[in-house]
Design a protein around this motif. Structure first.
Motif: not given
Length: 260
Positions: A221-225, A232, A234-235, A237, A241
């Protein structure tokens, strides 16, 4: 449609008949312990609301367009379903309701007293569930972590040849019918095991379920949008998504050790 109230039970009414749905909504909104009342006019909408809003209780009409009541349970998954009260105009459906592990059923037309009895049963069950969950939390806190060798470290993929995949290299796992797709460094591999079975063999410190059809590697996981209204995605690597459903959001929060 959502009618917000103060804190209390979150209840979904799923019925394609507007008058029947409205009567339930009116009666529920008069109950001081009901906090949020949601409504769905067909089975598909009911599935989407259950996965998105995670209500505590569902009043589920047996016969609806798109998906009927039993198909709603099948689509969501029995283990992920909230407490369910079937609503039906046909007495013979009561047997199927209890076969589906429903909490109760209401036979149309039902009285206010019959609804109150059903609500009372739901409140008792929710209280019992809260006590059990607290007990499990305490046990998890005081118990030692299970041995690492309980969890898989390699998966064997058989197709034209035999390939070994290190579990730590898996970015995320996607349900694919009765099997799963393993996503590893941008590649996909079909693994002939059900998602629920594989989930039980993965280290929960590394892998977390974010949706009924998706498990992600926490290290991928590199980001939570933020999507909207506290939802939310999860994005990962690899650029993919995956939406974090309300049902599985608490698992991600527990793993992260903080609220989202």
């Amino acid at each position: 449609m959502i009618a917000p109230r103060s804190e209390g039970m979150r209840v979904l009414v799923a019925d394609d008949e507007v008058p029947a749905r409205q009567r339930l909504l009116d009666l529920l909104q008069a109950d001081a312990q009901v906090g949020v009342v949601l409504e769905a006019g067909d089975g598909q909408a009911a599935v989407e609301i259950i996965e998105r809003e995670a209500p505590d209780l569902v009043f589920l009409d047996v016969q609806m367009p798109e998906l009927d009541g039993l198909e709603v349970i099948e689509a969501v998954g029995a283990a992920a379903m909230p407490l369910t009260v079937f609503v039906t105009a046909y007495d013979q459906h009561a047997i199927h309701a209890f076969e589906a592990n429903a909490l109760d059923y209401l036979l149309k037309p039902f009285s206010d007293e019959r609804l109150e009895a059903s609500l009372s049963r739901a409140k008792t069950r929710l209280d019992e569930r809260s006590i059990r969950e607290f007990g499990r939390s305490v046990l998890r806190m005081v118990s030692t972590r299970e041995p690492a060798d309980r969890y898989l470290d390699r998966l064997v993929i058989k197709s034209a040849g035999t390939r070994f995949i290190r579990v730590v290299d898996i970015d995320w796992i996607e349900g694919a019918g009765v099997y799963v797709n393993l996503h590893v460094a941008g590649k996909e591999f079909l693994y002939r095991t059900a998602l629920n079975e594989l989930a039980d063999r993965l280290d929960p410190m590394r892998f977390v379920r974010v949706h009924r059809s998706a498990i992600v590697n926490i290290d991928s996981i590199v980001e939570l949008q933020v999507i909207s209204h506290g939802e939310f995605a999860v994005v990962l690597r690899d650029g993919r998504r995956s939406r974090v459903s309300r049902t599985y959001r608490p698992q991600l929060e527990r793993r992260l050790g903080q609220s989202l």
